[in-house]
Design a protein around this motif. Structure first.
Motif, mmCIF file in Angstrom:
data_model
loop_
_atom_site.group_PDB
_atom_site.id
_atom_site.type_symbol
_atom_site.label_atom_id
_atom_site.label_comp_id
_atom_site.label_asym_id
_atom_site.label_seq_id
_atom_site.Cartn_x
_atom_site.Cartn_y
_atom_site.Cartn_z
ATOM 1 N N PHE A 290 0.829 -1.207 0.000
ATOM 2 C CA PHE A 290 0.000 0.000 0.000
ATOM 3 C C PHE A 290 0.868 1.264 0.000
ATOM 4 O O PHE A 290 0.561 2.237 -0.682
ATOM 5 N N GLN A 291 1.957 1.258 0.761
ATOM 6 C CA GLN A 291 2.856 2.421 0.763
ATOM 7 C C GLN A 291 3.426 2.653 -0.632
ATOM 8 O O GLN A 291 3.440 3.785 -1.135
ATOM 9 N N ASN A 292 3.904 1.581 -1.257
ATOM 10 C CA ASN A 292 4.477 1.700 -2.593
ATOM 11 C C ASN A 292 3.426 2.121 -3.613
ATOM 12 O O ASN A 292 3.710 2.924 -4.509
ATOM 13 N N ARG A 293 2.212 1.603 -3.471
ATOM 14 C CA ARG A 293 1.148 1.935 -4.417
ATOM 15 C C ARG A 293 0.734 3.397 -4.284
ATOM 16 O O ARG A 293 0.442 4.059 -5.288
ATOM 17 N N ARG A 294 0.732 3.919 -3.044
ATOM 18 C CA ARG A 294 0.424 5.353 -2.855
ATOM 19 C C ARG A 294 1.482 6.220 -3.517
ATOM 20 O O ARG A 294 1.163 7.244 -4.133
ATOM 21 N N MET A 295 2.741 5.818 -3.420
ATOM 22 C CA MET A 295 3.801 6.589 -4.069
ATOM 23 C C MET A 295 3.671 6.520 -5.589
ATOM 24 O O MET A 295 3.872 7.519 -6.284
ATOM 25 N N LYS A 296 3.305 5.370 -6.128
ATOM 26 C CA LYS A 296 3.087 5.237 -7.566
ATOM 27 C C LYS A 296 1.926 6.127 -7.996
ATOM 28 O O LYS A 296 2.001 6.825 -9.017
ATOM 29 N N PHE A 297 0.854 6.129 -7.206
ATOM 30 C CA PHE A 297 -0.317 6.962 -7.491
ATOM 31 C C PHE A 297 0.077 8.439 -7.484
ATOM 32 O O PHE A 297 -0.312 9.205 -8.356
ATOM 33 N N LYS A 298 0.891 8.832 -6.516
ATOM 34 C CA LYS A 298 1.338 10.229 -6.409
ATOM 35 C C LYS A 298 2.157 10.628 -7.638
ATOM 36 O O LYS A 298 1.966 11.707 -8.200
ATOM 37 N N ARG A 299 3.076 9.748 -8.061
ATOM 38 C CA ARG A 299 3.871 10.028 -9.267
ATOM 39 C C ARG A 299 2.995 10.160 -10.487
ATOM 40 O O ARG A 299 3.177 11.055 -11.302
ATOM 41 N N GLN A 300 2.015 9.257 -10.621
ATOM 42 C CA GLN A 300 1.137 9.281 -11.787
ATOM 43 C C GLN A 300 0.308 10.565 -11.824
ATOM 44 O O GLN A 300 0.137 11.157 -12.883
ATOM 45 N N THR A 301 -0.199 10.997 -10.680
ATOM 46 C CA THR A 301 -1.022 12.207 -10.658
ATOM 47 C C THR A 301 -0.167 13.449 -10.894
ATOM 48 O O THR A 301 -0.629 14.390 -11.518
ATOM 49 N N GLN A 302 1.069 13.450 -10.439
ATOM 50 C CA GLN A 302 1.964 14.586 -10.666
ATOM 51 C C GLN A 302 2.387 14.650 -12.130
ATOM 52 O O GLN A 302 2.491 15.734 -12.706
ATOM 53 N N ASP A 303 2.613 13.494 -12.745
ATOM 54 C CA ASP A 303 3.014 13.464 -14.156
ATOM 55 C C ASP A 303 1.879 13.906 -15.076
ATOM 56 O O ASP A 303 2.118 14.426 -16.153
ATOM 57 N N ALA A 304 0.641 13.691 -14.631
ATOM 58 C CA ALA A 304 -0.523 14.025 -15.458
ATOM 59 C C ALA A 304 -0.760 15.542 -15.521
ATOM 60 O O ALA A 304 -1.457 16.020 -16.403
ATOM 61 N N ARG A 305 -0.191 16.286 -14.588
ATOM 62 C CA ARG A 305 -0.398 17.757 -14.558
ATOM 63 C C ARG A 305 0.317 18.453 -15.666
ATOM 64 O O ARG A 305 1.293 18.167 -16.179
#
Length: 126
Positions: A111-126
């Protein structure tokens, strides 16, 4: 009158270059090796090498737990649970661990790793 090392006056003088070091005294702190479990882990590593997974060559580094390879069914269930709630509670963690035949620690780390992946994906989408 010269003040002792690390007094306010001495530090003010040393920052201006006015304080003198006594023979054998160093102005900077020296490195002291860590104590406890961390020291044991560090002493097992080869000199000049980081820990595995942090820039080390594949297959090299300190011995430790092998990387967990999640099955497709485990990943589906973990992703489904993540979509429902990004932060897992203790009860859900126990349920998933029992259902997926994983440890609670593995669930927590996923879950920790998945949250970090989610954060990267949302930041890259901006």
């Amino acid at each position: 009158m010269e003040k002792g090392p690390f007094s306010v006056e001495w530090l003010a003088q040393s920052s201006r270059g006015g304080a003198r070091e006594t023979p054998g005294e160093c102005r900077w702190f020296r490195w002291v090796p860590p104590l406890g479990a961390a020291a044991t882990a560090l002493s097992r590593e080869a000199p000049g090498r980081g820990s595995a997974g942090h820039g080390a060559e594949p297959g090299g580094g300190a011995p430790g737990r092998a990387r967990t390879k999640f099955s497709a069914a485990q990943l589906r269930e973990l992703e489904r649970s993540f979509r429902e709630q990004r932060y897992i509670g203790a009860g859900e963690k126990r349920r998933l661990a029992a259902e997926l035949n994983l440890s609670q620690s593995q669930i927590k780390t996923w879950f920790q790793n998945r949250r970090m992946k989610f954060k990267r994906q949302t930041q890259d989408a901006r």
